[in-house]
Design a protein around this motif. Structure first.
Motif, short mmCIF file in Angstrom:
data_model
loop_
_atom_site.label_atom_id
_atom_site.label_comp_id
_atom_site.label_asym_id
_atom_site.label_seq_id
_atom_site.Cartn_x
_atom_site.Cartn_y
_atom_site.Cartn_z
N SER A 13 -2.18 4.09 7.12
CA SER A 13 -2.58 5.08 6.02
C SER A 13 -2.08 4.49 4.75
O SER A 13 -1.16 3.64 4.70
CB SER A 13 -2.21 6.43 6.22
N ALA A 14 -2.39 4.97 3.54
CA ALA A 14 -1.85 4.64 2.36
C ALA A 14 -0.31 5.39 2.50
O ALA A 14 -0.18 6.35 3.06
CB ALA A 14 -2.88 5.34 1.18
N THR A 23 0.10 3.96 -3.53
CA THR A 23 -0.35 2.29 -3.19
C THR A 23 -1.20 2.33 -2.16
O THR A 23 -1.77 3.59 -1.51
CB THR A 23 0.97 1.55 -2.90
N TRP A 24 -1.78 1.25 -1.69
CA TRP A 24 -2.88 1.22 -0.53
C TRP A 24 -2.48 0.34 0.46
O TRP A 24 -1.86 -0.76 0.14
CB TRP A 24 -4.31 0.72 -1.38
N LEU A 76 -10.67 -8.84 2.17
CA LEU A 76 -10.03 -7.40 2.53
C LEU A 76 -8.70 -7.78 2.73
O LEU A 76 -8.37 -8.47 3.96
CB LEU A 76 -10.58 -6.81 3.79
N PHE A 77 -7.75 -7.45 2.18
CA PHE A 77 -6.33 -7.85 2.11
C PHE A 77 -5.66 -6.54 2.49
O PHE A 77 -5.56 -5.41 2.09
CB PHE A 77 -5.87 -8.17 0.60
N GLU A 78 -4.49 -6.85 3.25
CA GLU A 78 -3.60 -5.93 3.75
C GLU A 78 -2.04 -6.45 3.06
O GLU A 78 -1.80 -7.39 3.02
CB GLU A 78 -3.42 -5.73 5.24
N GLU A 79 -1.14 -5.30 2.66
CA GLU A 79 0.08 -5.43 2.12
C GLU A 79 0.78 -5.48 3.36
O GLU A 79 0.79 -4.69 4.28
CB GLU A 79 0.49 -4.31 1.34
N ALA A 201 -8.17 6.47 -0.53
CA ALA A 201 -6.63 6.69 0.00
C ALA A 201 -6.32 5.67 0.86
O ALA A 201 -4.98 5.52 1.11
CB ALA A 201 -6.73 7.95 0.69
N MET A 202 -7.27 4.90 1.29
CA MET A 202 -6.86 3.81 2.40
C MET A 202 -7.28 2.26 1.82
O MET A 202 -6.42 1.45 2.00
CB MET A 202 -7.63 3.68 3.70
N ILE A 203 -8.28 2.19 1.18
CA ILE A 203 -8.73 0.69 0.75
C ILE A 203 -8.91 0.90 -0.91
O ILE A 203 -9.83 1.69 -1.29
CB ILE A 203 -10.14 0.31 1.30
#
Length: 224
Positions: A13-14, A23-24, A76-79, A201-203
């Protein structure tokens, strides 16, 4: 979308940063730099090796297409612990022609090709890409997202059938089969555009709804 894998793990989740600003967990954005495009090409190559190591049918995966700056490549990037991790990528064509598939439908559509997800990634990137695509298409004024997946097996496994079942579970509709420009058999699928307010809220989406108009320098008039 030919290398999306399924799993049962729910998405992240964000969250809020230290200053209390939203943040996302993920960001979808254009791959505009040579470095980003090279990372995407490496992900595509890793996916091919992952499939081959499991003796799964691994059709040709075109890593070179992501290196081409003329293609509209998205990632599509993830922190991830202060760094960014590319977990999915695809090529986007904004003017699809379903009629070329023999589909009698004048609805507007986006075309997706060469969609790949990071091998072994646990947070359902295929579902995340599908959710983002449906929402993005709706916001861009399109009715559908169209794609093709391999329609043949080169081995004795049923990886193509399992992929199609997985895509159906994600909401994609199978339209039929045909052949790509290289003569390979493909299964044609499409996804209904559907706005998803919760997606933000997610992406976080950094992909413009319409492609930028190339800048052109004004032509010089005759010397006076």
């Amino acid at each position: 979308m030919n290398t999306i894998t399924s799993d049962a793990t729910g998405p992240v989740s964000a969250h809020d940063d230290r200053d209390g600003q939203a943040t996302w967990a993920y960001e979808m954005r254009p791959l505009t730099t040579a470095a980003d495009r090279e990372v995407a090409a490496a992900l595509v190559q890793d996916r091919g090796l992952w499939l081959a190591s499991r003796r799964l049918d691994a059709p040709a995966l075109n890593a070179a297409a992501f290196r081409d700056p003329r293609a509209e490549a998205l990632g599509l990037f993830e922190e991830h612990g202060g760094d960014e991790l590319l977990v999915g990528c695809l090529l986007l064509r904004r003017q699809a022609a379903p009629q070329s598939w023999g589909v009698d439908d004048s609805a507007s559509a986006l075309m997706v090709s060469l969609a790949h997800t990071a091998p072994g990634y646990a947070d359902r990137p295929g579902w995340l890409l599908t959710m983002w695509l449906a929402d993005y298409a709706a916001r861009a004024g399109s009715d559908w997202v169209c794609a093709e997946v391999p329609g043949w097996n080169t081995g004795s496994d049923d990886s193509v059938a399992r992929l199609v079942r997985h895509l159906r579970d994600l909401g994609w509709r199978v339209l039929g089969t045909g052949h790509d420009p290289d003569g390979h058999r493909v299964t044609r699928i499409r996804l209904a555009a559907a706005a998803s307010p919760g997606r933000t809220a997610m992406i976080h989406c950094a992909v413009p709804l319409h492609p930028a108009t190339p800048h052109r320098e004004p032509e010089e008039g005759p010397a006076r």
